[in-house]
Design an enzyme around this catalytic site. Structure first.
Site, mmCIF file in Angstrom:
data_model
loop_
_atom_site.group_PDB
_atom_site.id
_atom_site.type_symbol
_atom_site.label_atom_id
_atom_site.label_comp_id
_atom_site.label_asym_id
_atom_site.label_seq_id
_atom_site.Cartn_x
_atom_site.Cartn_y
_atom_site.Cartn_z
ATOM 1 N N GLU A 1 -7.070 -5.198 0.173
ATOM 2 C CA GLU A 1 -8.110 -5.967 0.860
ATOM 3 C C GLU A 1 -7.669 -6.235 2.297
ATOM 4 O OE1 GLU A 1 -9.006 -9.430 -1.453
ATOM 5 O OE2 GLU A 1 -9.630 -8.222 -3.193
ATOM 6 N N THR B 1 4.593 0.159 1.026
ATOM 7 C CA THR B 1 5.250 0.482 2.295
ATOM 8 C C THR B 1 6.717 0.835 2.035
ATOM 9 O OG1 THR B 1 5.963 -1.787 2.644
ATOM 10 C CG2 THR B 1 3.787 -1.184 3.511
ATOM 11 N N PHE C 1 11.231 -10.678 -2.388
ATOM 12 C CA PHE C 1 9.832 -10.573 -1.952
ATOM 13 C C PHE C 1 9.306 -11.902 -1.414
ATOM 14 C CE2 PHE C 1 10.204 -7.149 -5.021
ATOM 15 C CZ PHE C 1 9.496 -6.125 -4.421
ATOM 16 N N GLU D 1 0.413 3.131 -0.409
ATOM 17 C CA GLU D 1 1.017 3.281 -1.744
ATOM 18 C C GLU D 1 2.400 2.620 -1.809
ATOM 19 O OE1 GLU D 1 -0.400 4.701 -4.344
ATOM 20 O OE2 GLU D 1 -2.064 5.830 -3.481
ATOM 21 N N ARG E 1 2.207 7.301 -6.503
ATOM 22 C CA ARG E 1 3.451 7.343 -5.715
ATOM 23 C C ARG E 1 4.354 8.488 -6.158
ATOM 24 N NH1 ARG E 1 4.350 0.859 -6.372
ATOM 25 N NH2 ARG E 1 2.924 0.246 -4.688
#
Lengths: 252, 394
Positions: free
Chosen positions: B143, B375, B393, B373, B253
């Protein structure tokens, strides 16, 4: 109608060819590919049977190797294959090849036998005609177009000036030129299915065929190197020189 | 021993990696390679320059070959190995990353979730026509404000009687404007669900994103969903969490790990040919040490990347491939492909910036492949977490 297509496995033309010392026979690697000119024959066969629902069988003579070339024909959609492999066939000439192919073809019911006009490794260019003679059926050669109707086949036979329209009854042998039809890409499904299709392997004993009297290759000579072309400088009269040159060659 | 003679290695397959492939894999690979050389390579430079794609004709041709959903079983799909799918991606991307993207999206991002999470009726309805290329699909996850963190998506769906109402916006959607059907992921009270949305449903629109300097032979779109109403049997029944979209991405991927090497190979081969033909100082530029160094670096990168991809393919076919290993492939092969493309560009000099040669096109495309797909950075963190056990993360 069932169609039989004669095909040949040849060493990849992109790799250098090697000849056996003494016999001058082509050394055939384990991995051979389908002769590109045979793709036209296979495609033609597939197109001819598709409307009526017959079968296409490929017939090939020579060392099986990995059989990759045969499976390439099967991957295009041919239904099954007959492969004649026999060490006694090493160095066979065109007549022996035609006899062996005829013996194999004769084991099946067929309406039409299709072959390329000549192989890319041998270039004898006479096998289809010999095959027709031995099978005792008409030979329609150098076809640029093939159509089959009730019990007959009509081709456009390529000539120097254009083409002749030739018709014969079936069964018959037709040799097709490269470009008679556009060979299809093998589909993934075709490739996956190819390994499940039957390849019948026969020996000379199975066929009861006999070799023709021996043909020997006495020597091999390299083709002459190409010489440089002639350059005509244009000082306003180049066209005359070119016209004269073409007239001399009887092109115009 | 001394009479064994060795042939010079093939400059295009230095390690003879072909010897690691089965005959069937080579036949499948060659079918794609032949198609790409005949139909894609001569045209894709023009498509790229004009920013247009003959998508219907391509979909049909890909369907005829059996490329679409090729590694899925049944429903008109070819049912090849995962390795064969990877090899096909490699050959397609040697043509153009956009062409490979087209096939990746259809097979891995749209057909795969329907095949994996769909009902029998959904599979029968969509997969055979998608395999033939009669129906083109797109995948809506990303999005405008939700990229690397897809769980933050705002697109939502709520039950309304027996139907669902979907609202939201998706961004950077390959094939969006040309798709007949979209698999849209949306937040619901029951977790993240996948919806099969025919693109002619009222409230659905997909304006194309123009002015791209990369993946120009590919359609990229925005998906706008305003009170899009779909019946309950348009929901994928088999999943209701982020596992759904993430498993699709894992499939795609995997294909990219192969595909990027295709782009790199095309760049290397273009530079190799050019360096032998191009003369400066009365010698082919390939005879200069600096050029040879570049050529060898590119060749080694392409071969190494191919080996890596093939290893992942074998593991996938054995059912042992982990998502972290897919990250390894995507991370390493794409960054190396980009480096190869840049090096090749330098060998081609000024010619390298034109679309007469494939190199600049691949280089620009790979900037997208580097980012989409997952980074490069996200894949670093996936592997970082795998080796440390610590999440970086958040």
């Amino acid at each position: 109608m069932n169609v039989i297509v004669c095909v040949k496995q040849i060493p990849d033309p992109a790799t250098p060819y090697r000849l056996e010392e003494g016999t001058n026979w082509l050394i055939r690697p384990e991995e051979q590919i389908l002769d590109d000119t045979d793709r036209y024959g296979v495609e033609m066969g597939l197109q001819l049977v598709e409307p009526s629902g017959g079968t296409v069988t490929v017939v090939s003579m020579g060392p099986a190797g990995s059989g990759q070339g045969i499976r390439q024909a099967l991957a295009m959609g041919a239904d099954d294959a007959i492969l004649i492999e026999d060490t006694s066939l090493r160095g066979s000439d065109a007549l022996t090849t035609a006899r062996v192919l005829a013996a194999a073809v004769g084991r099946r019911e067929f309406g039409l036998v299709i072959a390329g006009t000549e192989s890319t490794d041998g270039y004898s260019g006479v096998v289809p005609q010999m095959l027709a003679e031995i099978l005792d059926v008409p030979a329609l050669t150098y076809a640029t177009k093939v159509e089959v109707d009730e019990g007959s086949v009509t081709i456009h036979r390529q000539t120097v000036a254009g083409y002749d329209v030739v018709t014969s009854s079936l069964p018959a042998v037709v040799s097709v030129t490269a470009g008679v039809v556009e060979p299809r890409y093998p589909t993934f499904k075709g490739i996956m299915d190819a390994k499940k299709k039957s390849i019948e392997t026969l020996s000379m004993g199975d066929l009861g065929a006999e070799r023709a009297p021996e043909q020997l290759v006495l020597s091999i000579v390299d083709a002459a190197e190409r010489t440089a072309g002639r350059k005509i400088e244009d000082d306003g009269d180049a066209h005359e020189a070119i016209v004269a040159l073409l007239a001399e060659r009887k092109v115009i | 021993m001394s009479d064994i003679s060795f042939e010079r290695p093939d400059p295009r397959d230095f390690l003879d990696i072909d010897s690691l492939l089965s005959e069937e894999e080579i036949m499948l690979r060659d079918a794609v390679r032949t198609y790409v050389r005949k139909e894609i390579v001569p045209n894709v430079g023009d498509w790229w320059e004009e920013g247009e794609l003959p998508s219907d004709a391509l979909a049909k041709a890909f369907g005829d070959i059996g490329l679409l959903g090729m590694h899925l079983e049944g429903y008109g799909c070819a049912g090849t190995s995962a390795t064969a799918y990877g090899l096909a991606c490699l050959e397609l991307e040697a043509g153009d990353s956009g062409i490979r993207s087209f096939v990746s999206v259809q097979g891995s991002l749209v057909m795969f979730p329907i095949w994996k999470f769909g009902s029998e009726e959904q599979k029968e309805t969509w997969l055979p026509r998608m395999a033939k290329g009669e129906v083109i699909g797109c995948f809506g996850l990303t999005e405008p404000d939700s990229g690397s963190d897809p769980a933050s998506m705002r697109t939502n769906a709520s039950r309304d009687g027996g139907d669902w109402l979907i609202n939201g916006t998706k961004m950077w959607i390959t094939n969006g404007s040309i798709a007949d059907v979209a698999v849209v992921w949306a937040r619901t009270d029951e977790g993240v669900r996948g919806f099969i949305v025919p693109t002619d449903t009222p409230g659905f629109s997909a304006p194309e994103i123009k002015k791209k300097a990369s993946l120009r032979a590919s359609v990229t779109s925005e998906l706008i969903l305003e009170d899009v109403r779909v019946p309950d049997d348009f929901v994928l029944p088999g999943v209701s969490s982020m596992r759904g979209p993430l498993s699709c991405l894992n499939e795609a991927r995997f294909g990219i790990a192969f595909g990027a090497i295709g782009a790199a190979r095309a760049c290397y081969e273009s530079a190799l040919d050019y360096s032998i033909e191009r003369h400066q100082f009365d010698r082919p530029i390939a005879s200069f040490q600096l050029t040879q160094k570049k050529l060898v670096e590119m060749m080694v990168a392409v071969q190494r990347g191919t080996l890596l991809a093939l290893h992942l393919g074998r593991r996938k076919d054995d059912g042992k491939l982990t998502p972290e290993q897919v990250s390894f492939g995507k991370f390493d092969n794409v960054r190396n492909a980009l480096e190869v493309a840049r090096t090749a560009r330098s060998i081609l000099g000024a010619n390298g910036i034109t679309l007469e040669y494939p190199v600049f096109r691949h280089m620009a495309n790979l900037e997208t492949v580097y980012t989409y797909e997952g980074t490069n950075e996200i894949h670093s963190l996936v592997m970082g977490q795998a080796i440390t056990g610590l999440n970086a993360f958040t």
